[in-house]
Design a protein around this motif. Structure first.
Motif, PDB file in Angstrom:
ATOM      1  N   ARG A   1       0.279  -9.543  -1.438  1.00 35.22           N
ATOM      2  CA  ARG A   1       0.309  -8.084  -1.559  1.00 35.22           C
ATOM      3  C   ARG A   1       1.040  -7.468  -0.362  1.00 35.22           C
ATOM      4  O   ARG A   1       0.916  -7.937   0.759  1.00 35.22           O
ATOM      5  CB  ARG A   1      -1.117  -7.537  -1.623  1.00 35.22           C
ATOM      6  CG  ARG A   1      -1.884  -7.994  -2.861  1.00 35.22           C
ATOM      7  CD  ARG A   1      -3.301  -7.419  -2.926  1.00 35.22           C
ATOM      8  NE  ARG A   1      -3.970  -7.238  -1.650  1.00 35.22           N
ATOM      9  CZ  ARG A   1      -4.680  -8.179  -1.020  1.00 35.22           C
ATOM     10  NH1 ARG A   1      -4.803  -9.376  -1.532  1.00 35.22           N
ATOM     11  NH2 ARG A   1      -5.269  -7.916   0.126  1.00 35.22           N
ATOM     12  N   LEU A   2       1.750  -6.416  -0.606  1.00 33.62           N
ATOM     13  CA  LEU A   2       2.480  -5.705   0.434  1.00 33.62           C
ATOM     14  C   LEU A   2       1.549  -5.314   1.583  1.00 33.62           C
ATOM     15  O   LEU A   2       1.900  -5.448   2.754  1.00 33.62           O
ATOM     16  CB  LEU A   2       3.158  -4.462  -0.143  1.00 33.62           C
ATOM     17  CG  LEU A   2       3.823  -3.523   0.865  1.00 33.62           C
ATOM     18  CD1 LEU A   2       4.996  -4.214   1.553  1.00 33.62           C
ATOM     19  CD2 LEU A   2       4.262  -2.242   0.175  1.00 33.62           C
ATOM     20  N   GLU A   3       0.332  -4.863   1.254  1.00 38.12           N
ATOM     21  CA  GLU A   3      -0.615  -4.405   2.277  1.00 38.12           C
ATOM     22  C   GLU A   3      -0.917  -5.495   3.311  1.00 38.12           C
ATOM     23  O   GLU A   3      -1.217  -5.207   4.454  1.00 38.12           O
ATOM     24  CB  GLU A   3      -1.920  -3.935   1.635  1.00 38.12           C
ATOM     25  CG  GLU A   3      -1.777  -2.728   0.741  1.00 38.12           C
ATOM     26  CD  GLU A   3      -1.206  -3.076  -0.637  1.00 38.12           C
ATOM     27  OE1 GLU A   3      -1.434  -4.192  -1.143  1.00 38.12           O
ATOM     28  OE2 GLU A   3      -0.497  -2.218  -1.187  1.00 38.12           O
ATOM     29  N   GLN A   4      -0.858  -6.784   2.890  1.00 33.30           N
ATOM     30  CA  GLN A   4      -1.124  -7.890   3.801  1.00 33.30           C
ATOM     31  C   GLN A   4      -0.023  -8.034   4.846  1.00 33.30           C
ATOM     32  O   GLN A   4      -0.255  -8.580   5.916  1.00 33.30           O
ATOM     33  CB  GLN A   4      -1.231  -9.216   3.030  1.00 33.30           C
ATOM     34  CG  GLN A   4      -2.401  -9.299   2.096  1.00 33.30           C
ATOM     35  CD  GLN A   4      -2.337 -10.548   1.254  1.00 33.30           C
ATOM     36  OE1 GLN A   4      -1.543 -10.651   0.331  1.00 33.30           O
ATOM     37  NE2 GLN A   4      -3.182 -11.511   1.591  1.00 33.30           N
TER      38      GLN A   4
ATOM     39  N   THR B   1      -0.899 -17.850 -12.125  1.00 29.70           N
ATOM     40  CA  THR B   1      -0.892 -17.256 -10.785  1.00 29.70           C
ATOM     41  C   THR B   1      -0.283 -18.213  -9.771  1.00 29.70           C
ATOM     42  O   THR B   1       0.381 -17.779  -8.840  1.00 29.70           O
ATOM     43  CB  THR B   1      -2.306 -16.846 -10.345  1.00 29.70           C
ATOM     44  OG1 THR B   1      -3.157 -17.974 -10.414  1.00 29.70           O
ATOM     45  CG2 THR B   1      -2.842 -15.721 -11.190  1.00 29.70           C
TER      46      THR B   1
ATOM     47  N   GLU C   1       7.046  -1.681  -1.790  1.00 33.25           N
ATOM     48  CA  GLU C   1       6.769  -2.680  -2.832  1.00 33.25           C
ATOM     49  C   GLU C   1       8.038  -3.204  -3.502  1.00 33.25           C
ATOM     50  O   GLU C   1       8.139  -4.393  -3.800  1.00 33.25           O
ATOM     51  CB  GLU C   1       5.823  -2.073  -3.882  1.00 33.25           C
ATOM     52  CG  GLU C   1       5.232  -3.093  -4.814  1.00 33.25           C
ATOM     53  CD  GLU C   1       4.301  -4.083  -4.129  1.00 33.25           C
ATOM     54  OE1 GLU C   1       4.491  -5.300  -4.332  1.00 33.25           O
ATOM     55  OE2 GLU C   1       3.404  -3.659  -3.394  1.00 33.25           O
TER      56      GLU C   1
ATOM     57  N   SER D   1      -2.394 -15.850  -5.848  1.00 36.04           N
ATOM     58  CA  SER D   1      -1.513 -14.881  -6.503  1.00 36.04           C
ATOM     59  C   SER D   1      -0.392 -14.448  -5.560  1.00 36.04           C
ATOM     60  O   SER D   1      -0.379 -14.804  -4.385  1.00 36.04           O
ATOM     61  CB  SER D   1      -2.317 -13.668  -6.959  1.00 36.04           C
ATOM     62  OG  SER D   1      -2.929 -13.053  -5.860  1.00 36.04           O
ATOM     63  N   ARG D   2       0.519 -13.664  -6.086  1.00 37.41           N
ATOM     64  CA  ARG D   2       1.620 -13.151  -5.266  1.00 37.41           C
ATOM     65  C   ARG D   2       1.027 -12.360  -4.106  1.00 37.41           C
ATOM     66  O   ARG D   2       0.124 -11.550  -4.301  1.00 37.41           O
ATOM     67  CB  ARG D   2       2.512 -12.247  -6.109  1.00 37.41           C
ATOM     68  CG  ARG D   2       3.727 -11.734  -5.352  1.00 37.41           C
ATOM     69  CD  ARG D   2       4.528 -10.769  -6.229  1.00 37.41           C
ATOM     70  NE  ARG D   2       5.818 -10.477  -5.694  1.00 37.41           N
ATOM     71  CZ  ARG D   2       6.064  -9.577  -4.733  1.00 37.41           C
ATOM     72  NH1 ARG D   2       5.056  -8.910  -4.202  1.00 37.41           N
ATOM     73  NH2 ARG D   2       7.281  -9.360  -4.315  1.00 37.41           N
TER      74      ARG D   2
END
Length: 178
Positions: A146-149, A3, A69, A143-144
């Motif tokens: 997230r788009l939502e962030q 990760t 995404e 981790s990568r």
């Protein structure tokens, strides 16, 4: 460890293009080459107030991606070759005072906004040293992202957001320093 590698790869891929460092708009206190869009209310634009900087070194960067995404954190050269929107603004980190950056959007809509604090000014993301952040609350972790962030709904005027910078904090990954 995997990760950590994924986050490093995602951030490094999003942070490799070279751009000049613009100055703040005359007397506005807003940084970046798009500052006049926020000071004159010439949206659509995003006025991002940055909090929690570790120090006042290096440069600051905002990147605006399409709000989906597939395109989130994609290399800007790929986005442009596909005819998709991408925008980046740079600013030197001010020695003191509030930190506010402005970035234009092409039209009202949903976009992904990404902030980085390039502390050594080398324009290459240093996982161990540099900071990153998004408009939504929550820790980035290991981790990568997230788009939502990163999603921001931009209206026809100036949209205000607050981004809390985060830095690597041991095994927990990226978190705010305070």
């Amino acid at each position: 460890m995997k990760t950590t590698y994924l986050l490093t790869a995602a951030l490094a891929g999003a942070l490799t293009a070279i751009a000049p460092a613009p100055a703040a708009a005359q007397g506005s206190g807003i940084l970046g080459e798009d500052a006049s869009a926020c000071t004159n209310g010439q949206g659509p634009a995003i006025r991002a107030t940055i909090t929690g900087l570790r120090d006042r070194s290096g440069r600051l960067k905002l990147e605006l991606y399409p709000g989906n995404e597939d395109d989130f954190l994609k290399d800007d050269r790929d986005l442009r070759s596909e005819g998709k929107f991408f925008r980046r603004v740079w600013a030197d980190t001010p020695e003191s005072g509030s930190v506010v950056l402005c970035i234009k959007a092409p039209s009202p809509g949903s976009y992904a906004l990404f902030f980085t604090h390039d502390r050594d000014g080398k324009n290459k993301f240093n996982f161990w040293r540099d900071g990153a952040g998004f408009a939504k609350p929550g820790n980035l972790g290991r981790s990568r992202p997230r788009l939502e962030q990163a999603l921001v709904n931009v209206g026809s005027g100036v949209t205000n957001v607050t981004i809390r910078a985060q830095y690597l904090r041991g095994v927990a990954g990226f978190r705010p320093i305070d």
